[in-house]
Design a protein around this motif. Structure first.
Motif, PDB file in Angstrom:
ATOM      1  N   ASP A  55       0.958  -0.972   0.087  1.00 33.70           N
ATOM      2  CA  ASP A  55      -0.092  -0.196   0.206  1.00 33.70           C
ATOM      3  C   ASP A  55       0.915   1.222  -0.030  1.00 33.70           C
ATOM      4  O   ASP A  55       2.161   1.199   0.299  1.00 33.70           O
ATOM      5  CB  ASP A  55      -0.924   0.096   1.180  1.00 33.70           C
ATOM      6  CG  ASP A  55      -2.206  -0.764   1.034  1.00 33.70           C
ATOM      7  OD1 ASP A  55      -2.190  -1.584   0.274  1.00 33.70           O
ATOM      8  OD2 ASP A  55      -2.921  -0.686   1.739  1.00 33.70           O
ATOM      9  N   ASN A  61       5.266   0.356   4.080  1.00 35.10           N
ATOM     10  CA  ASN A  61       4.767   0.322   5.610  1.00 35.10           C
ATOM     11  C   ASN A  61       3.490  -0.171   5.533  1.00 35.10           C
ATOM     12  O   ASN A  61       2.583   0.085   6.601  1.00 35.10           O
ATOM     13  CB  ASN A  61       4.717   1.963   5.708  1.00 35.10           C
ATOM     14  CG  ASN A  61       3.859   2.640   4.846  1.00 35.10           C
ATOM     15  OD1 ASN A  61       3.299   2.279   3.787  1.00 35.10           O
ATOM     16  ND2 ASN A  61       3.483   4.202   5.303  1.00 35.10           N
ATOM     17  N   ALA A  62       2.634  -0.508   4.738  1.00 33.94           N
ATOM     18  CA  ALA A  62       1.572  -1.300   4.756  1.00 33.94           C
ATOM     19  C   ALA A  62       1.573  -2.383   3.446  1.00 33.94           C
ATOM     20  O   ALA A  62       1.829  -2.339   2.481  1.00 33.94           O
ATOM     21  CB  ALA A  62       0.386  -0.330   4.448  1.00 33.94           C
ATOM     22  N   HIS A  64      -1.132  -5.713   2.024  1.00 34.08           N
ATOM     23  CA  HIS A  64      -2.541  -5.917   1.975  1.00 34.08           C
ATOM     24  C   HIS A  64      -2.822  -7.537   1.192  1.00 34.08           C
ATOM     25  O   HIS A  64      -1.641  -7.667   0.086  1.00 34.08           O
ATOM     26  CB  HIS A  64      -3.245  -5.082   1.591  1.00 34.08           C
ATOM     27  CG  HIS A  64      -3.392  -4.440   0.011  1.00 34.08           C
ATOM     28  ND1 HIS A  64      -2.251  -3.782  -0.676  1.00 34.08           N
ATOM     29  CD2 HIS A  64      -4.018  -5.340  -1.051  1.00 34.08           C
ATOM     30  CE1 HIS A  64      -2.798  -3.658  -2.069  1.00 34.08           C
ATOM     31  NE2 HIS A  64      -3.563  -4.656  -2.119  1.00 34.08           N
ATOM     32  N   ARG A  97      -0.255  -2.698   8.792  1.00 39.55           N
ATOM     33  CA  ARG A  97       0.387  -1.342   8.465  1.00 39.55           C
ATOM     34  C   ARG A  97       1.211  -0.963   9.885  1.00 39.55           C
ATOM     35  O   ARG A  97       0.564  -1.385  10.994  1.00 39.55           O
ATOM     36  CB  ARG A  97      -0.921  -0.535   8.372  1.00 39.55           C
ATOM     37  CG  ARG A  97      -0.661   0.846   8.326  1.00 39.55           C
ATOM     38  CD  ARG A  97      -1.979   1.590   7.976  1.00 39.55           C
ATOM     39  NE  ARG A  97      -1.656   3.154   8.230  1.00 39.55           N
ATOM     40  CZ  ARG A  97      -2.454   4.086   8.220  1.00 39.55           C
ATOM     41  NH1 ARG A  97      -3.870   3.658   7.804  1.00 39.55           N
ATOM     42  NH2 ARG A  97      -2.173   5.191   8.344  1.00 39.55           N
ATOM     43  N   ASN A 104       2.838  -3.166  14.292  1.00 42.57           N
ATOM     44  CA  ASN A 104       2.241  -3.516  13.301  1.00 42.57           C
ATOM     45  C   ASN A 104       0.745  -3.549  13.894  1.00 42.57           C
ATOM     46  O   ASN A 104       0.287  -3.991  15.127  1.00 42.57           O
ATOM     47  CB  ASN A 104       2.510  -4.786  12.653  1.00 42.57           C
ATOM     48  CG  ASN A 104       4.016  -4.643  11.810  1.00 42.57           C
ATOM     49  OD1 ASN A 104       4.294  -3.780  11.762  1.00 42.57           O
ATOM     50  ND2 ASN A 104       4.434  -5.904  11.855  1.00 42.57           N
TER      51      ASN A 104
END
Length: 157
Positions: A55, A61-62, A64, A97, A104
């Motif tokens: 992301d 940092n993210a 999905h 995230r 996290n």
């Protein structure tokens, strides 16, 4: 013995039917970031779409995972070669995230998908889609990027 043979024949028949379904693998880039995408057609023209990606642009940092069941709504005959498809469907999403305290945080939510695809007469598919996503986690609700546009390129096999 007859039951065993019947069960083996049924399992083999389901495996052959599952492997005969069209599939596609490729990538998608959009407002969320960059994804690796896999499609598997299940009932007629309907298909499952699974994506895993990063992301927030190309940062780490993210992370999905999305899963969407797409219903093929229409197949217009706009060109003499290749095929067009208009699809839409619901799905789910899980995102991990980074949090402010360097820990996290896991978010779970719903995702929708509305798209238009073109499949060439050779095994290449291009798509444009709108994918809103609402995520819940860490006591917050993420509704940003509700109108996320994505472009996909997939190899169909």
């Amino acid at each position: 013995m007859k039951k065993t043979l019947l069960i083996i024949a049924a399992v083999f028949g389901f495996a052959v039917a599952a492997s005969a379904q069209p599939k596609a693998i490729g990538g998608r880039i959009g407002n969320y970031g960059i994804d690796v995408s896999y499609e598997n057609y299940v009932l007629g023209n309907d298909f499952l779409e699974f994506e895993i990606g990063l992301d927030n642009g190309f940062s780490t940092n993210a992370f999905h995972f999305d899963g969407v069941y797409n219903f093929m709504i229409a197949r217009p005959e706009w060109t003499p070669v290749g095929s067009w498809g208009f699809y839409a469907g619901p799905g789910g999403s899980v995102m991990v995230r980074d949090h402010e305290e360097s820990t996290n945080c896991v978010f779970v939510g719903a995702v929708g998908n509305v798209g238009l695809e073109y499949t060439f007469d050779f095994p290449l598919s291009l798509s444009v889609d709108l994918r809103p996503r609402v995520m819940f986690g860490d006591g917050t609700v993420l509704v940003n990027d509700i109108f996320t546009l994505g472009i996909g390129v997939r190899y169909a096999f």
